[in-house]
Design a protein around this motif. Structure first.
Motif, PDB file in Angstrom:
ATOM      1  N   PHE A  52       0.833  -1.203   0.000  1.00 42.28           N
ATOM      2  CA  PHE A  52       0.000   0.000   0.000  1.00 42.28           C
ATOM      3  C   PHE A  52       0.868   1.253   0.000  1.00 42.28           C
ATOM      4  O   PHE A  52       0.672   2.169  -0.814  1.00 42.28           O
ATOM      5  CB  PHE A  52      -0.926  -0.006   1.220  1.00 42.28           C
ATOM      6  CG  PHE A  52      -1.761   1.234   1.350  1.00 42.28           C
ATOM      7  CD1 PHE A  52      -2.960   1.344   0.674  1.00 42.28           C
ATOM      8  CD2 PHE A  52      -1.330   2.295   2.138  1.00 42.28           C
ATOM      9  CE1 PHE A  52      -3.735   2.492   0.783  1.00 42.28           C
ATOM     10  CE2 PHE A  52      -2.089   3.448   2.246  1.00 42.28           C
ATOM     11  CZ  PHE A  52      -3.291   3.547   1.565  1.00 42.28           C
ATOM     12  N   TYR A  53       1.849   1.287   0.906  1.00 43.90           N
ATOM     13  CA  TYR A  53       2.697   2.475   1.010  1.00 43.90           C
ATOM     14  C   TYR A  53       3.596   2.642  -0.210  1.00 43.90           C
ATOM     15  O   TYR A  53       3.894   3.768  -0.621  1.00 43.90           O
ATOM     16  CB  TYR A  53       3.522   2.423   2.291  1.00 43.90           C
ATOM     17  CG  TYR A  53       2.679   2.624   3.530  1.00 43.90           C
ATOM     18  CD1 TYR A  53       2.041   3.838   3.766  1.00 43.90           C
ATOM     19  CD2 TYR A  53       2.488   1.596   4.454  1.00 43.90           C
ATOM     20  CE1 TYR A  53       1.244   4.028   4.879  1.00 43.90           C
ATOM     21  CE2 TYR A  53       1.692   1.776   5.583  1.00 43.90           C
ATOM     22  CZ  TYR A  53       1.074   2.999   5.787  1.00 43.90           C
ATOM     23  OH  TYR A  53       0.287   3.196   6.886  1.00 43.90           O
ATOM     24  N   ALA A  54       4.002   1.530  -0.813  1.00 44.56           N
ATOM     25  CA  ALA A  54       4.811   1.615  -2.029  1.00 44.56           C
ATOM     26  C   ALA A  54       4.006   2.227  -3.177  1.00 44.56           C
ATOM     27  O   ALA A  54       4.543   2.957  -4.011  1.00 44.56           O
ATOM     28  CB  ALA A  54       5.314   0.230  -2.427  1.00 44.56           C
ATOM     29  N   ALA A  55       2.719   1.928  -3.204  1.00 47.89           N
ATOM     30  CA  ALA A  55       1.868   2.423  -4.292  1.00 47.89           C
ATOM     31  C   ALA A  55       1.441   3.869  -4.088  1.00 47.89           C
ATOM     32  O   ALA A  55       1.388   4.644  -5.052  1.00 47.89           O
ATOM     33  CB  ALA A  55       0.635   1.534  -4.418  1.00 47.89           C
ATOM     34  N   SER A  58       1.123   7.127   1.319  1.00 43.19           N
ATOM     35  CA  SER A  58       0.371   7.370   2.551  1.00 43.19           C
ATOM     36  C   SER A  58      -1.112   7.260   2.246  1.00 43.19           C
ATOM     37  O   SER A  58      -1.516   7.169   1.072  1.00 43.19           O
ATOM     38  CB  SER A  58       0.671   8.775   3.101  1.00 43.19           C
ATOM     39  OG  SER A  58       0.194   9.762   2.190  1.00 43.19           O
ATOM     40  N   LYS A  59      -1.927   7.304   3.290  1.00 42.90           N
ATOM     41  CA  LYS A  59      -3.376   7.316   3.070  1.00 42.90           C
ATOM     42  C   LYS A  59      -3.781   8.583   2.324  1.00 42.90           C
ATOM     43  O   LYS A  59      -4.657   8.555   1.457  1.00 42.90           O
ATOM     44  CB  LYS A  59      -4.120   7.200   4.399  1.00 42.90           C
ATOM     45  CG  LYS A  59      -5.625   7.000   4.229  1.00 42.90           C
ATOM     46  CD  LYS A  59      -6.341   6.721   5.527  1.00 42.90           C
ATOM     47  CE  LYS A  59      -6.491   7.947   6.379  1.00 42.90           C
ATOM     48  NZ  LYS A  59      -7.581   7.825   7.388  1.00 42.90           N
ATOM     49  N   ALA A  60      -3.120   9.699   2.630  1.00 42.41           N
ATOM     50  CA  ALA A  60      -3.414  10.943   1.917  1.00 42.41           C
ATOM     51  C   ALA A  60      -3.053  10.824   0.437  1.00 42.41           C
ATOM     52  O   ALA A  60      -3.713  11.419  -0.417  1.00 42.41           O
ATOM     53  CB  ALA A  60      -2.673  12.112   2.553  1.00 42.41           C
ATOM     54  N   GLY A  61      -2.024  10.046   0.139  1.00 40.60           N
ATOM     55  CA  GLY A  61      -1.672   9.816  -1.259  1.00 40.60           C
ATOM     56  C   GLY A  61      -2.781   9.094  -2.006  1.00 40.60           C
ATOM     57  O   GLY A  61      -3.062   9.389  -3.178  1.00 40.60           O
TER      58      GLY A  61
END
Length: 198
Positions: A52-55, A58-61
């Motif tokens: 998830f973080y690689a894609a 962050s959640k904001a991303g």
């Protein structure tokens, strides 16, 4: 589509970024940004947090991607209204009527993601992303109005954007299509009166 490997055997696990954006968009829209956690998102997508973080970073991303997807689709009611052509008053009327049709609760989702998805977020990045999207939407309406009513574009755009914000909030509070349609017609008439006032 990207692929991540799971376990020591290196079995591929499919990670569909488009599906992740769609899922995030629907969850943020239905419940608001702060109510949706990364743990829920990765569980819903069947992936691990590192993927998830690689894609998205962050959640904001993910919210940034979701807002972009939302604005590019049918939810962009002003864009849809403009596409059919007509005078400023005609397009604004069409925009308001589309809002009345689109905003009421359907499948657990109500209102507008741009207007309400992160309005009260405690995450400064998410709040700024949503604010920037709202500002861009308002500026698009103002820039359209200025073609016919340059001297009054700001106040006429305010009339429309404030009405849309109110309709979105009302829909999230349970307002039905008939009530929003009646309101949209009143605002449309007010817009025409104000636009014709010198």
């Amino acid at each position: 589509m990207t692929t991540e490997k799971a376990g020591s055997r290196g079995r591929p696990r499919s990670f569909d970024k488009d599906r992740a954006i769609e899922t995030g968009m629907k969850l943020f829209h239905a419940r608001g940004y702060d109510a949706v956690g990364v743990a829920e998102l990765v569980s819903e997508l069947g992936i691990k947090p590192p993927s998830f973080y690689a894609a998205f970073g962050s959640k904001a991303g993910l919210l940034a991607c979701a807002l972009e997807r939302y604005a590019a689709g049918d939810a962009n009611i002003f864009g849809r209204a403009c596409a059919e052509g007509g005078s400023v008053a005609t397009v604004i009327h069409r925009t308001l009527m589309l809002a009345a049709e689109t905003y009421p609760e359907k499948g657990g989702v109500a209102g507008c993601l741009v207007l309400d998805g992160a309005r009260n977020s405690s995450d400064p990045e998410a709040y700024q992303l949503a604010k920037a999207a709202r500002t861009a939407s308002g500026e698009a309406i103002r820039d359209f109005i200025v073609g016919e009513y340059p001297a009054r574009a700001d106040e006429l755009a305010d009339l429309v954007t404030i009405a849309l914000a109110g309709m979105s909030a009302a829909a999230r509070d349970g307002a039905e299509e008939a009530a929003l349609m009646a309101f949209a017609n009143k605002i449309s008439r007010a817009f025409r009166r104000e636009a014709e006032t010198i």
